[in-house]
Structures are given as C-alpha cells and as structure tokens.
Design a protein around this motif. Sequence first.
Motif, PDB file in Angstrom:
ATOM      1  N   MET A   1       0.829  -1.195   0.000  1.00 45.86           N
ATOM      2  CA  MET A   1       0.000   0.000   0.000  1.00 45.86           C
ATOM      3  C   MET A   1       0.868   1.251   0.000  1.00 45.86           C
ATOM      4  SD  MET A   1      -3.101  -0.445   2.695  1.00 45.86           S
ATOM      5  CE  MET A   1      -4.633   0.116   2.050  1.00 45.86           C
ATOM      6  N   SER A   2       0.388   2.291  -0.647  1.00 48.57           N
ATOM      7  CA  SER A   2       1.127   3.552  -0.664  1.00 48.57           C
ATOM      8  C   SER A   2       0.925   4.290   0.651  1.00 48.57           C
ATOM      9  CB  SER A   2       0.629   4.417  -1.824  1.00 48.57           C
ATOM     10  OG  SER A   2      -0.685   4.894  -1.562  1.00 48.57           O
ATOM     11  N   LEU A   3       1.784   5.260   0.910  1.00 48.74           N
ATOM     12  CA  LEU A   3       1.656   6.053   2.127  1.00 48.74           C
ATOM     13  C   LEU A   3       0.299   6.754   2.157  1.00 48.74           C
ATOM     14  CD1 LEU A   3       2.843   7.090   4.740  1.00 48.74           C
ATOM     15  CD2 LEU A   3       4.030   8.878   3.434  1.00 48.74           C
ATOM     16  N   GLU A   4      -0.133   7.275   1.032  1.00 47.29           N
ATOM     17  CA  GLU A   4      -1.436   7.956   0.984  1.00 47.29           C
ATOM     18  C   GLU A   4      -2.578   6.996   1.324  1.00 47.29           C
ATOM     19  OE1 GLU A   4      -4.157  10.873  -1.822  1.00 47.29           O
ATOM     20  OE2 GLU A   4      -2.242  10.145  -2.584  1.00 47.29           O
ATOM     21  N   SER A   5      -2.529   5.789   0.804  1.00 46.21           N
ATOM     22  CA  SER A   5      -3.553   4.793   1.119  1.00 46.21           C
ATOM     23  C   SER A   5      -3.554   4.451   2.601  1.00 46.21           C
ATOM     24  CB  SER A   5      -3.340   3.517   0.307  1.00 46.21           C
ATOM     25  OG  SER A   5      -3.470   3.767  -1.056  1.00 46.21           O
ATOM     26  N   ASN A   6      -2.364   4.313   3.168  1.00 49.88           N
ATOM     27  CA  ASN A   6      -2.253   4.003   4.594  1.00 49.88           C
ATOM     28  C   ASN A   6      -2.780   5.147   5.462  1.00 49.88           C
ATOM     29  OD1 ASN A   6      -1.183   1.467   4.126  1.00 49.88           O
ATOM     30  ND2 ASN A   6       0.929   2.171   4.264  1.00 49.88           N
ATOM     31  N   ASN A   8      -5.076   7.379   4.502  1.00 49.88           N
ATOM     32  CA  ASN A   8      -6.533   7.368   4.339  1.00 49.88           C
ATOM     33  C   ASN A   8      -7.181   6.304   5.228  1.00 49.88           C
ATOM     34  OD1 ASN A   8      -7.429   9.383   2.462  1.00 49.88           O
ATOM     35  ND2 ASN A   8      -6.330   8.265   0.870  1.00 49.88           N
ATOM     36  N   GLU A  36       6.978  14.120   1.136  1.00 49.47           N
ATOM     37  CA  GLU A  36       7.934  13.101   1.545  1.00 49.47           C
ATOM     38  C   GLU A  36       7.387  12.321   2.730  1.00 49.47           C
ATOM     39  OE1 GLU A  36      12.026  14.275   1.694  1.00 49.47           O
ATOM     40  OE2 GLU A  36      11.787  15.596  -0.037  1.00 49.47           O
ATOM     41  N   THR A  37       7.794  12.639   3.952  1.00 47.38           N
ATOM     42  CA  THR A  37       7.307  11.885   5.120  1.00 47.38           C
ATOM     43  C   THR A  37       6.447  12.748   6.043  1.00 47.38           C
ATOM     44  OG1 THR A  37       9.298  12.384   6.396  1.00 47.38           O
ATOM     45  CG2 THR A  37       9.309  10.348   5.065  1.00 47.38           C
ATOM     46  N   GLY A  69       6.362   5.307   7.893  1.00 46.61           N
ATOM     47  CA  GLY A  69       6.822   6.242   6.870  1.00 46.61           C
ATOM     48  C   GLY A  69       6.455   7.684   7.150  1.00 46.61           C
TER      49      GLY A  69
END
Length: 98
Positions: A1-6, A8, A36-37, A69
Amino acid sequence: MSLESNVNAALSDVIDPELGINIVDLGLIYGIDIQETVVIIRMTLTTPGCPMHDSIRIGVEHRISQVDGVSDVQVEISWDPAWNPGKMSNKARESLGL
C-alpha cells in the motif's frame, strides 16, 4: 500500500466521540497533502464551537503518526467550506438515522 492509502485508512480509525462515527464518513476530511514523510491533513469539524475540537485534532495527529513512513503530522482546521450533513457518507447517514 502507498503512504497515501495508509493515511486514508488510518483516518477511518479516528472516531468523533460525540457521534461515534469516523471522521472520514462524517465528511470532515477536506484534503491530505504528503510531502515526503510529512503529512498535512486539512479538515473541518461539524461546528466552529465543537467541544471535541482538541480531542479530534489530537486523535488525528496520534493515529497518523503511527503510520509507517510518517515523520510529522500537521492538522489544519478549516471552516471554508462550512461542514454540512450533505458531506457525510451514506453509511454515516444511516448510522444517524438520516
């Protein structure tokens, strides 16, 4: 999963203590900016005088800081546009009997 998905998914874990519904289904999240983070959450509350203002903001900061992240979380409360029940998901409306 991407950081954005996580991020959300994590926001769905934050519950409005007065209504017992997560802030995503309530339609309180206006935007997520990831640099970034660093995660910047733009959100609103149901009313400007919401007594749970600090509780919800702290809940968002705490939950998002637990996402792998993420090094920093910033929560920006916005009143424009003003929240209204039309921003809620169908699931939230059903939970509230609307």
